[in-house]
Design a protein around this motif. Structure first.
Motif, PDB file in Angstrom:
ATOM      1  N   GLY A  94       0.813  -1.214   0.000  1.00  0.00           N
ATOM      2  CA  GLY A  94       0.000   0.000   0.000  1.00  0.00           C
ATOM      3  C   GLY A  94       0.841   1.255   0.000  1.00  0.00           C
ATOM      4  O   GLY A  94       0.524   2.241  -0.674  1.00  0.00           O
TER       5      GLY A  94
ATOM      6  N   LEU B 238      -3.732   5.955   4.640  1.00  0.00           N
ATOM      7  CA  LEU B 238      -3.157   4.614   4.735  1.00  0.00           C
ATOM      8  C   LEU B 238      -3.322   4.121   6.161  1.00  0.00           C
ATOM      9  O   LEU B 238      -3.070   4.861   7.110  1.00  0.00           O
TER      10      LEU B 238
ATOM     11  N   THR C 183      -1.467   8.777   7.641  1.00  0.00           N
ATOM     12  CA  THR C 183      -1.165   7.363   7.877  1.00  0.00           C
ATOM     13  C   THR C 183      -1.351   6.981   9.344  1.00  0.00           C
ATOM     14  O   THR C 183      -0.971   7.727  10.240  1.00  0.00           O
TER      15      THR C 183
END
Length: 278
Positions: free
Chosen positions: A115, A129, A223
């Motif tokens: 990813g 993410l 993230t």
């Protein structure tokens, strides 16, 4: 809200990424998109305790890496998949085929690093993410502790290549890391045993010998790093390294052990993702 399930297995033409990777779309087709990527030895079924909990308000996408689950195993190309970049290219291809942007990508283990690579390739398609038990490099060096010495990796790969079934039975419970719940180790063993041995050996070699530490600093999307208290594959120090290497990331330690919290603590994983998204 419209709840639907889309099956691409018969409708997609040959070569279509949605057929190649056995893509399944469920949930609210008008909602934001959340994509789940599994790790080594697994398939999209590994997300069965997590992904459905987002269907009420998200378009949920799950898929199988080529060589896993019900993907098109004939599409496996040792040259393309000799690097994790080959799998990242598949992820971008899936997003392009679905024509989605602004996605939340949730990856487990090596799926999380795939990813990272995909988000660096096509940041315009990603919003967030979520990296569950990530490891950008499994080998120790002078300034980094990935958890393994070179001889550890060599022994692991030689054992896998010599007898895939025995390796799966012995290793899966260790990876699962929940000796008090042996059924979870059995479930992971079963998943490992349903992967083509030749493909599994190659994917394992690519996974455990990759070094993607330099790619972390190039991440430009929000993230979340999810780590367990104890992990034989990606120790907590590795999770903290990932967090410290990705600008403005968030780190959460889950109250569980083992490398597969999406099976051992799915509700904690879901809650952490929900809190991150809001």
């Amino acid at each position: 809200m419209t709840i639907t399930e889309v099956d691409f297995t018969s409708a997609a033409p040959s070569g279509d990424p949605l057929l190649r990777n056995n893509v399944t779309v469920t949930g609210d087709v008008a909602g934001p998109t959340i994509v789940f990527a599994h790790g080594f030895g697994c398939s999209q079924e590994t997300w069965n305790l997590v992904a459905p909990q987002f269907e009420a308000d998200h378009r949920v996408v799950v898929f199988d890496h080529v060589g896993a689950g019900n993907s098109d195993w004939n599409a496996y190309d040792r040259v393309k998949y000799n690097s994790l970049e080959g799998y990242a290219a598949d992820v971008v291809g899936i997003l392009e085929a679905l024509d989605v942007t602004d996605i939340t990508f949730v990856g487990h283990s090596v799926g999380s690093i795939i990813g990272v690579l995909a988000a660096n390739r096509a940041p315009e398609r990603f919003r967030r993410l979520v990296l569950v038990s990530p490891s950008p490099c499994y080998l120790n060096d002078d300034s980094y502790q990935g958890g393994f010495e070179p001889h550890d990796i060599t022994a692991l790969l030689e054992s896998l290549e010599a007898n895939h079934l025995d390796w799966s039975r012995q290793t899966a419970p260790v990876i699962m890391g929940t000796p008090d719940r042996p059924a979870l180790g059995d479930r992971l063993t079963d998943s490992f045993c349903r992967v083509d041995p030749a493909i599994a050996s190659h994917f394992a070699r690519v996974t455990f010998t990759s070094d993607n530490r330099d790619d972390l600093g190039r991440v430009s999307v929000s993230t979340l790093v999810l780590q367990t208290r104890q992990d034989a594959i990606a120790p907590p120090a590795v999770g903290r390294y990932v967090h410290e290497s990705i600008p403005a990331s968030r780190y959460v330690e889950l109250d569980t052990t083992g490398h597969v919290p999406i099976l051992s603590a799915p509700d904690q994983v879901v809650r952490s993702i929900r809190e991150f998204m809001t």
